[in-house]
Design a protein around this motif. Sequence first.
Motif, mmCIF file in Angstrom:
data_model
loop_
_atom_site.group_PDB
_atom_site.id
_atom_site.type_symbol
_atom_site.label_atom_id
_atom_site.label_comp_id
_atom_site.label_asym_id
_atom_site.label_seq_id
_atom_site.Cartn_x
_atom_site.Cartn_y
_atom_site.Cartn_z
ATOM 1 N N ALA A 181 0.818 -1.221 0.000
ATOM 2 C CA ALA A 181 0.000 0.000 0.000
ATOM 3 C C ALA A 181 0.852 1.271 0.000
ATOM 4 O O ALA A 181 0.572 2.205 -0.770
ATOM 5 C CB ALA A 181 -0.966 -0.016 1.182
ATOM 6 N N PRO A 182 1.917 1.360 0.822
ATOM 7 C CA PRO A 182 2.773 2.549 0.741
ATOM 8 C C PRO A 182 3.417 2.727 -0.631
ATOM 9 O O PRO A 182 3.640 3.862 -1.070
ATOM 10 C CB PRO A 182 3.830 2.297 1.821
ATOM 11 N N LEU A 183 3.709 1.615 -1.322
ATOM 12 C CA LEU A 183 4.282 1.714 -2.661
ATOM 13 C C LEU A 183 3.304 2.377 -3.620
ATOM 14 O O LEU A 183 3.682 3.271 -4.393
ATOM 15 C CB LEU A 183 4.660 0.324 -3.168
ATOM 16 N N VAL A 184 2.053 1.954 -3.591
ATOM 17 C CA VAL A 184 1.048 2.573 -4.458
ATOM 18 C C VAL A 184 0.930 4.067 -4.147
ATOM 19 O O VAL A 184 0.883 4.910 -5.054
ATOM 20 C CB VAL A 184 -0.314 1.880 -4.298
ATOM 21 N N GLN A 185 0.909 4.405 -2.872
ATOM 22 C CA GLN A 185 0.818 5.815 -2.482
ATOM 23 C C GLN A 185 2.021 6.604 -2.986
ATOM 24 O O GLN A 185 1.886 7.745 -3.455
ATOM 25 C CB GLN A 185 0.704 5.920 -0.964
ATOM 26 N N ALA A 186 3.206 5.996 -2.915
ATOM 27 C CA ALA A 186 4.416 6.676 -3.372
ATOM 28 C C ALA A 186 4.378 6.916 -4.878
ATOM 29 O O ALA A 186 4.764 7.991 -5.360
ATOM 30 C CB ALA A 186 5.650 5.860 -2.995
ATOM 31 N N VAL A 187 3.916 5.929 -5.630
ATOM 32 C CA VAL A 187 3.841 6.083 -7.085
ATOM 33 C C VAL A 187 2.825 7.165 -7.451
ATOM 34 O O VAL A 187 3.056 7.977 -8.358
ATOM 35 C CB VAL A 187 3.497 4.737 -7.747
ATOM 36 N N GLN A 188 1.709 7.195 -6.748
ATOM 37 C CA GLN A 188 0.720 8.245 -7.008
ATOM 38 C C GLN A 188 1.277 9.626 -6.664
ATOM 39 O O GLN A 188 1.026 10.604 -7.374
ATOM 40 C CB GLN A 188 -0.556 7.962 -6.211
ATOM 41 N N ARG A 189 2.043 9.701 -5.590
ATOM 42 C CA ARG A 189 2.685 10.969 -5.228
ATOM 43 C C ARG A 189 3.719 11.372 -6.277
ATOM 44 O O ARG A 189 3.821 12.547 -6.649
ATOM 45 C CB ARG A 189 3.344 10.822 -3.859
ATOM 46 N N PHE A 190 4.461 10.395 -6.781
ATOM 47 C CA PHE A 190 5.434 10.682 -7.835
ATOM 48 C C PHE A 190 4.728 11.192 -9.085
ATOM 49 O O PHE A 190 5.201 12.129 -9.738
ATOM 50 C CB PHE A 190 6.239 9.420 -8.158
ATOM 51 N N GLU A 191 3.603 10.586 -9.415
ATOM 52 C CA GLU A 191 2.849 11.020 -10.593
ATOM 53 C C GLU A 191 2.442 12.484 -10.468
ATOM 54 O O GLU A 191 2.460 13.237 -11.443
ATOM 55 C CB GLU A 191 1.615 10.140 -10.772
#
Length: 254
Positions: A181-191
């Motif tokens: 879940a933190p990985l998905v959040q990080a990718v969305q933040r990167f986007e």
Amino acid sequence: MMNWPAEAIWEAVAPTLPGFTVEVLPQIDSTNTELMRRARAGQTEPVLLVAETQSAGRGRLGRAWQGATAADVGATLTFSLGLPLQMADWSGLSLAVGVSVVQSLHPDLQLKWPNDVWLHDRKLAGILIETASVNATRYAVIGIGINIAPRTAIGLATPPAWLQELEPGLDAPATLLRVAAPLVQAVQRFEAQGFASFRAAFLQRDALAGRHVSLSDGTQGLAQGVDGSGALLVHTSAGLTRVSSAEVSVRPST
């Protein structure tokens, strides 16, 4: 099969990533290869694909990734996150993913530019990012392999590290629950924000900073962190050199 926390991960991620699913397979050639196949066939839904064993795992620059075999299921966690992304600048995505992984796992872990997680100068995890263009969509496949327990390492100059050195009771499903879940959040933040918002966190975990390094073209110098786009900065005899992840491999000089 092991008891994987697929439902818990789905519940944590689905509210912010519509259409997200979690799949766990007992065996596959490569989770990255499978998601790239699907993307090229027009399947661009967000998915987390986990495999207990891989027969043809891949790393950066075409190298093989030695995942778990049938004899040591659970010794390695291998999974890929696939999702469509819309952003102008993809520079530094592997570094942002690495930041998310180490922050989820343990404060002693460091990041070796551009795509490895290290424990005491030994590789504990690797990241492989691939993309496919499907119509007007660019689909990212983010593959991660994490060593969980001791296993046979063939052909490696330096023995690998594993998470159970830090937490003896940790297994692959529990590790996935921490990371996903933190990985998905990080990718969305990167986007939304790009690498600049991850740079400070990367510099805190930078395994190469202040060390003499050798580039794959023979150049040597002193690593001095990364810039706002994630490029490695190396002070060489010719001055400060900016190195992009597509050009070189970097190893500490012996």
